[in-house]
Design a protein around this motif. Structure first.
Motif, PDB file in Angstrom:
ATOM      1  N   ALA A 129       0.845  -1.198   0.000  1.00 28.06           N
ATOM      2  CA  ALA A 129       0.000   0.000   0.000  1.00 28.06           C
ATOM      3  C   ALA A 129       0.879   1.245   0.000  1.00 28.06           C
ATOM      4  O   ALA A 129       1.862   1.334   0.753  1.00 28.06           O
ATOM      5  CB  ALA A 129      -0.910   0.005   1.229  1.00 28.06           C
ATOM      6  N   TRP A 131       0.516   5.596  -0.103  1.00 27.39           N
ATOM      7  CA  TRP A 131      -0.424   6.712  -0.025  1.00 27.39           C
ATOM      8  C   TRP A 131       0.326   8.036   0.130  1.00 27.39           C
ATOM      9  O   TRP A 131       1.515   8.080   0.441  1.00 27.39           O
ATOM     10  CB  TRP A 131      -1.432   6.521   1.102  1.00 27.39           C
ATOM     11  N   HIS A 164       3.415  13.278  -9.457  1.00 21.74           N
ATOM     12  CA  HIS A 164       2.633  12.077  -9.146  1.00 21.74           C
ATOM     13  C   HIS A 164       1.550  12.376  -8.103  1.00 21.74           C
ATOM     14  O   HIS A 164       0.457  11.804  -8.152  1.00 21.74           O
ATOM     15  CB  HIS A 164       3.543  10.950  -8.647  1.00 21.74           C
ATOM     16  N   GLU A 168      -2.633  12.474  -8.409  1.00 23.70           N
ATOM     17  CA  GLU A 168      -3.235  11.545  -7.438  1.00 23.70           C
ATOM     18  C   GLU A 168      -2.816  10.103  -7.704  1.00 23.70           C
ATOM     19  O   GLU A 168      -3.606   9.171  -7.576  1.00 23.70           O
ATOM     20  CB  GLU A 168      -4.751  11.701  -7.431  1.00 23.70           C
ATOM     21  N   TYR A 169      -1.545   9.931  -8.059  1.00 26.63           N
ATOM     22  CA  TYR A 169      -0.928   8.617  -8.288  1.00 26.63           C
ATOM     23  C   TYR A 169      -1.521   7.853  -9.469  1.00 26.63           C
ATOM     24  O   TYR A 169      -1.229   6.671  -9.657  1.00 26.63           O
ATOM     25  CB  TYR A 169      -0.998   7.756  -7.023  1.00 26.63           C
ATOM     26  N   ARG A 170      -2.333   8.507 -10.277  1.00 24.89           N
ATOM     27  CA  ARG A 170      -2.920   7.816 -11.438  1.00 24.89           C
ATOM     28  C   ARG A 170      -1.855   7.439 -12.458  1.00 24.89           C
ATOM     29  O   ARG A 170      -2.017   6.452 -13.175  1.00 24.89           O
ATOM     30  CB  ARG A 170      -4.001   8.687 -12.083  1.00 24.89           C
ATOM     31  N   PHE A 174       2.606   0.950 -10.920  1.00 26.69           N
ATOM     32  CA  PHE A 174       2.236   0.160  -9.743  1.00 26.69           C
ATOM     33  C   PHE A 174       1.852  -1.241 -10.211  1.00 26.69           C
ATOM     34  O   PHE A 174       0.678  -1.544 -10.440  1.00 26.69           O
ATOM     35  CB  PHE A 174       1.065   0.840  -9.025  1.00 26.69           C
ATOM     36  N   ILE A 178      -4.544  -4.479  -8.424  1.00 29.46           N
ATOM     37  CA  ILE A 178      -5.122  -3.359  -7.675  1.00 29.46           C
ATOM     38  C   ILE A 178      -6.361  -3.812  -6.903  1.00 29.46           C
ATOM     39  O   ILE A 178      -7.244  -4.488  -7.445  1.00 29.46           O
ATOM     40  CB  ILE A 178      -5.500  -2.206  -8.626  1.00 29.46           C
ATOM     41  N   SER A 181     -10.519   0.315  -2.522  1.00 29.39           N
ATOM     42  CA  SER A 181     -10.361   0.765  -1.135  1.00 29.39           C
ATOM     43  C   SER A 181     -11.330   1.899  -0.849  1.00 29.39           C
ATOM     44  O   SER A 181     -11.700   2.662  -1.745  1.00 29.39           O
ATOM     45  CB  SER A 181      -8.930   1.230  -0.878  1.00 29.39           C
ATOM     46  N   LYS A 244      -3.132   3.832  -3.032  1.00 26.47           N
ATOM     47  CA  LYS A 244      -3.083   2.670  -3.931  1.00 26.47           C
ATOM     48  C   LYS A 244      -2.798   1.430  -3.089  1.00 26.47           C
ATOM     49  O   LYS A 244      -1.854   1.423  -2.284  1.00 26.47           O
ATOM     50  CB  LYS A 244      -1.991   2.828  -4.986  1.00 26.47           C
ATOM     51  N   GLY A 246      -2.347  -2.862  -3.516  1.00 26.48           N
ATOM     52  CA  GLY A 246      -2.209  -3.967  -4.454  1.00 26.48           C
ATOM     53  C   GLY A 246      -1.834  -5.265  -3.787  1.00 26.48           C
ATOM     54  O   GLY A 246      -1.380  -5.289  -2.627  1.00 26.48           O
TER      55      GLY A 246
END
Length: 252
Positions: A129, A131, A164, A168-170, A174, A178, A181, A244, A246
């Motif tokens: 994870a 964030w 990034h 928003e980490y899109r 990664f 996924i 959450s 995120k 995973g």
């Protein structure tokens, strides 16, 4: 270690005092996803803020950071083992942890090397994870003043990796399965001094100071004082969390 760009050691004590706390519900959720609750690795632990929360759910927490100064200021607890290590080289055996966490840091990593290390140390069906959070929300006037500091005053001093967080980490690579959450946010009730202390921990401040020999936060303090009211007044502050989660791919 030679490639590690240390952005936060100069602010290690302030980082411990003035960074907002992550919600307990986030760690409870992550623990519920882990195959077991034997061990967790908190990478780029900083002052151990996440490690402390993980220690309530896992028997053993390994917390690493490439900054010796950050580890020196870390919060101690019997079931947390701290060590100075880069993200791509954890002092952990293969297939040894149930959960890997990275708070407010994965965008700084050499991701390919880090992910290989994650998959080396994670157990079968282990969880990873990552964030982050961006600007706080207080009210329209104060938010606008903070945005001025971020974009207009410090804009050229932010490193490219911050993009990034802006996305928003899109766009963050990664390579895991996924998992959905719920949404989480951090909340605090702070005085103006606490908010200013937090702003002083931003990574773009040091390069600004190096160029101009001044503290950029001082440029917005008069406007903050005017908008805040009495400095001792506590205001509610919210930081939405970008998250995120995973699961380890068996092909790694």
């Amino acid at each position: 270690m030679s490639n590690f760009k240390d952005r936060f050691s100069n602010h290690a004590s302030a980082y411990r005092l003035y960074r907002p706390l992550y919600p307990a519900a986030l760690f409870e959720h992550l623990a519920s996803l882990a195959p077991m609750r034997e061990s967790a690795w908190d990478c780029a632990t900083g002052n151990g803020q996440s490690a402390i929360c993980l220690s309530k759910f896992f028997k053993q927490v390994y917390a690493t950071d490439a900054s010796r100064e950050q580890i020196t200021h870390a919060i101690q607890k019997p079931n947390i083992i701290y060590s100075v290590s880069p993200a791509h080289s954890a002092p952990l055996p293969d297939n040894s942890v149930d959960l890997v966490t990275v708070a407010q840091a994965i965008h700084w990593f050499d991701n390919e090397r880090f992910y290989r290390e994650v998959c080396r140390v994670l157990k079968k069906d282990g969880i990873v994870a990552a964030w982050a959070y961006h600007l706080p929300t207080i009210d329209l006037e104060i938010d606008g003043i903070i945005q001025t500091l971020y974009s207009e005053i410090l804009g050229q001093f932010w490193e490219k990796e911050i993009s990034h967080i802006l996305s928003e980490y899109r766009e963050l690579y990664f390579p895991f399965t996924i998992l959905p959450s719920p949404s989480f946010s951090m909340k605090a009730s702070w005085s103006l001094d606490q908010l200013i202390g937090y702003l002083q921990t931003w990574s773009a401040l040091d390069p600004y100071r190096e160029r101009y020999g001044k503290n950029p936060v001082e440029r917005i303090v008069p406007k903050l004082l005017s908008a805040w009211g009495h400095p001792s007044l506590s205001r509610k502050i919210i930081w939405p969390i970008i998250l995120k989660i995973g699961k380890k791919l068996h092909t790694w």
